[in-house]
Design an enzyme around this catalytic site. Structure first.
Site, PDB file in Angstrom:
ATOM      1  N   ASP A 180      -3.004  33.521-112.320  1.00  0.00           N
ATOM      2  CA  ASP A 180      -3.349  34.418-111.228  1.00  0.00           C
ATOM      3  C   ASP A 180      -3.957  35.679-111.835  1.00  0.00           C
ATOM      4  O   ASP A 180      -3.254  36.545-112.314  1.00  0.00           O
ATOM      5  CB  ASP A 180      -2.114  34.754-110.393  1.00  0.00           C
ATOM      6  CG  ASP A 180      -2.476  35.628-109.206  1.00  0.00           C
ATOM      7  OD1 ASP A 180      -3.667  35.653-108.841  1.00  0.00           O
ATOM      8  OD2 ASP A 180      -1.581  36.293-108.654  1.00  0.00           O
ATOM      9  N   GLU A 181      -5.258  35.720-111.844  1.00  0.00           N
ATOM     10  CA  GLU A 181      -6.019  36.819-112.443  1.00  0.00           C
ATOM     11  C   GLU A 181      -5.544  37.130-113.871  1.00  0.00           C
ATOM     12  O   GLU A 181      -5.204  38.270-114.190  1.00  0.00           O
ATOM     13  CB  GLU A 181      -5.929  38.056-111.546  1.00  0.00           C
ATOM     14  CG  GLU A 181      -6.411  37.768-110.139  1.00  0.00           C
ATOM     15  CD  GLU A 181      -6.600  39.020-109.282  1.00  0.00           C
ATOM     16  OE1 GLU A 181      -6.157  40.100-109.706  1.00  0.00           O
ATOM     17  OE2 GLU A 181      -7.202  38.892-108.207  1.00  0.00           O
ATOM     18  N   PRO A 182      -5.530  36.108-114.739  1.00  0.00           N
ATOM     19  CA  PRO A 182      -5.019  36.317-116.093  1.00  0.00           C
ATOM     20  C   PRO A 182      -5.827  37.339-116.907  1.00  0.00           C
ATOM     21  O   PRO A 182      -5.310  37.875-117.878  1.00  0.00           O
ATOM     22  CB  PRO A 182      -5.096  34.927-116.737  1.00  0.00           C
ATOM     23  CG  PRO A 182      -6.098  34.180-115.925  1.00  0.00           C
ATOM     24  CD  PRO A 182      -5.992  34.721-114.535  1.00  0.00           C
TER      25      PRO A 182
END
Ligand SMILES: *[C@@H]1O[C@H](CO)[C@@H](O)[C@H](O)[C@H]1NC(C)=O
Ligand SMILES: *[C@@H]1O[C@H](CO)[C@@H](O)[C@H](O)[C@H]1NC(C)=O
Ligand SMILES: *[C@@H]1O[C@H](CO)[C@@H](O)[C@H](O)[C@H]1NC(C)=O
Ligand SMILES: *[C@@H]1O[C@H](CO)[C@@H](O)[C@H](O)[C@H]1NC(C)=O
Ligand SMILES: *[C@@H]1O[C@H](CO)[C@@H](O)[C@H](O)[C@H]1NC(C)=O
Ligand SMILES: *[C@@H]1O[C@H](CO)[C@@H](O)[C@H](O)[C@H]1NC(C)=O
Ligand SMILES: *[C@@H]1O[C@H](CO)[C@@H](O)[C@H](O)[C@H]1NC(C)=O
Ligand SMILES: *[C@@H]1O[C@H](CO)[C@@H](O)[C@H](O)[C@H]1NC(C)=O
Length: 495
Positions: free
Chosen positions: A120-122
């Site tokens: 998740d949005e790394p």
């Protein structure tokens, strides 16, 4: 021939009227202390014509509730799993086996899973370098390989959600855009991977944050207002901030060598509390502007006529446990409040009709905790701050719906939040003798003192559990009695 033709025409018209909203989905996050049940949320999606949903994990209870619904689903792999997924293909294979394959078996629960969102949005700047090394190297590749192995690669695409800080632009205008320099190599690897597998670039676009952070943009420009001052970028004119954000990404993709890459807007929304200009009225204006713009299919200046592009509204429901690292507004992105009450009107295909709230929502008792004004309040702030460590005080921040209630109203607000978060437990409202229970709703104007929902851990259910325990104890007694009797009989027989 004639009836067939008219049938085709009817089918075509059904198809085209549906395709109007087909591309619009919502994000369903679950960072809430007292969430609606998954079946209630699925009912909420269905009754509001929402046909796509993005999840942040692969919770089997949630997926079971979605089975047979024909709602298209994106499942998520949490960032915390990226490292182990990168370490071995086996881990990815068992993730796919446990969390995906079962929904495609003949005769099993059917869930229309379209995407696996790896991380998740790394790459989000807030995470630093924590996850970057694992994303493409193997997390996405291993999941992709596992999908191919499970013969699901033609049904499910791998995407990597990226935040809007992935790309940047000096002036906020597309002409001066590029991907964030660091880590350039990983970014190119990701784009190459997506391109190879015909996966779209999955990105959050946030006119709210752009407006919030860059005072250069006017509120009208962010809200799709007709009268907003347009912005010129070389030969192109921008009438709203969404198009500008979108084309900045297109330009960055072009510069990186992927001019045709498809884009899915994985998150976009407008919060309604916890910050200046985060209100339901403005959120309604924003949402109307966005949905009208998407449905007009006019596209953006750089990619005209590309719409309707796939877009996931952020978010379906408010979540009182979301991280507020970027701001108190983070807990108020919902189109619906935590208990499923529509905050404003938005047209997901139902036209002028109101959004539909869920049925049979069960609340804790109508009781609130307040600070007792008759006591010496000199130490109350300390208690309130202590409560705030657990309580959700995001509505008290400047611009928030409860900012103007001041002291001691704000202390009551914190006490109540703490009390509700603890399921109104008797020992959760004392605050050194400063707490007081009332059955009169203390909400004022927009400042809502909430009563939380019943969950499996709430008192009513505990009550039920007590009954269960009583039942179980009785059952155990009866069974052991029967068992003993039977044992006696059998012993007698054996003897
Ligand atoms: C990720 O996996 C690849 C392939 O197994 C490996 O070469 C690489 O070192 C791993 N990355 C990290 C940061 O561990
Ligand atoms: C399935 O996904 C969940 C997270 O959504 C994870 O906790 C679980 O470990 C996964 N199963 C496997 C075998 O990896
Ligand atoms: C603000 O807008 C002006 C005029 O459009 C532009 O020249 C300037 O670079 C912008 N500044 C920022 C920080 O975006
Ligand atoms: C990033 O990579 C692109 C494409 O390989 C290259 O054109 C650009 O100069 C690189 N930028 C930096 C800051 O390294
Ligand atoms: C922006 O461009 C339009 C034509 O595309 C022109 O009419 C307008 O004057 C320009 N505005 C500015 C501020 O340069
Ligand atoms: C947005 O916030 C600013 C600053 O508080 C305020 O002056 C303005 O009136 C707000 N605009 C709207 C439309 O609420
Ligand atoms: C407030 O706290 C201080 C330090 O803990 C304590 O000495 C004092 O008695 C408290 N006052 C009241 C009114 O409870
Ligand atoms: C309540 O508001 C007062 C100022 O009006 C402030 O000093 C205090 O810290 C606030 N308390 C909480 C819990 O927000």
């Amino acid at each position: 021939m004639a009836p067939n033709l008219s049938l085709i025409l009817i089918l075509l018209s059904i198809w085209s009227s549906n395709s109007k909203v087909e591309a619009i989905g919502v994000n369903w996050g679950t960072s809430a202390s007292h969430p609606l049940t998954p079946p209630q949320v699925v009912e909420l999606l269905k009754s509001n014509h929402i046909s796509k949903v993005r999840l942040f994990d692969a919770d089997p209870v949630v997926l079971q509730s979605l089975s047979g619904s024909n709602i298209a689903v994106t499942v998520g792999v949490p960032n915390s799993m990226l490292k182990s997924l990168n370490s071995s293909l086996k881990v990815a294979e068992s993730w796919v086996h446990d969390n995906l394959s079962r929904y495609f078996y003949v005769g099993g629960p059917k869930v229309k899973i379209e995407y696996v969102a790896v991380g998740d949005e790394p790459f989000n700047l807030n995470y630093g370098q924590q996850f970057q090394a694992f994303v493409v190297g193997a997390a996405a590749s291993n999941i992709q390989a596992a999908l191919i192995g499970a013969q699901l690669a033609n049904k499910v695409k791998v995407v990597v959600p990226c935040s809007s800080d992935t790309f940047e632009s000096e002036s906020g205008l597309p002409a001066k855009r590029h991907f964030r320099a660091n880590p350039n190599k990983t970014r190119i690897q990701l784009l190459t991977f997506l391109d190879k597998h015909h996966s779209p670039f999955f990105v959050s676009i946030s006119p709210f944050l752009s407006f919030h952070q860059n005072k250069n943009f006017s509120l009208d420009f962010a809200l799709f207002k007709e009268n907003a001052q347009p912005r010129n970028d070389s030969r192109r004119t921008y009438k709203n901030l969404f198009d500008l954000n979108y084309d900045t990404l297109v330009a960055a993709l072009y510069q990186a060598g992927f001019p045709q890459m498809e884009i899915v807007v994985g998150q976009i929304g407008w919060p309604t509390d916890g910050a200046v200009n985060a209100t339901s009225d403005l959120a309604e204006t924003f949402m109307k502007g966005l949905l009208d713009h998407l449905q007009s299919k006019s596209g953006t200046p750089v990619r005209p006529r590309e719409f309707p592009l796939e877009t996931y509204i952020f978010s379906l429901l408010d979540e009182d446990q979301r991280s507020i690292a970027s701001g108190d507004f983070e807990r108020h992105w919902g189109i619906f409040t935590f208990d499923g009450q529509a905050k404003y009107h938005a047209d997901f295909g139902q036209g002028l009709k109101n959004l539909v709230n869920p049925q049979n929502v069960e609340y804790l008792s109508p009781k609130w905790c307040l600070v007792n004004n008759n006591k010496d309040l000199s130490n109350a702030t300390a208690s309130a701050l202590e409560a705030c460590l657990v309580a959700d005080r995001s509505a008290l921040s400047p611009g928030g719906s409860c900012f103007s209630i001041s002291s001691p109203g704000n202390i009551s607000y914190a006490f109540n939040s703490y009390y509700q978060q603890h399921n109104q437990k008797a020992d959760s409202y004392d605050f050194g003798g400063l707490g007081l229970i009332t059955t009169v709703d203390p909400s004022v104007d927009n400042c809502r003192f909430s009563v939380e929902l019943q969950t499996s851990l709430s008192p009513a259910q505990c009550h039920f559990l007590d009954q269960c325990t009583t039942f179980l104890v009785w059952s155990a007694l009866v069974i052991s009695y029967v068992g003993l009797t039977w044992q006696k009989i059998s012993t007698v027989k054996v003897l």
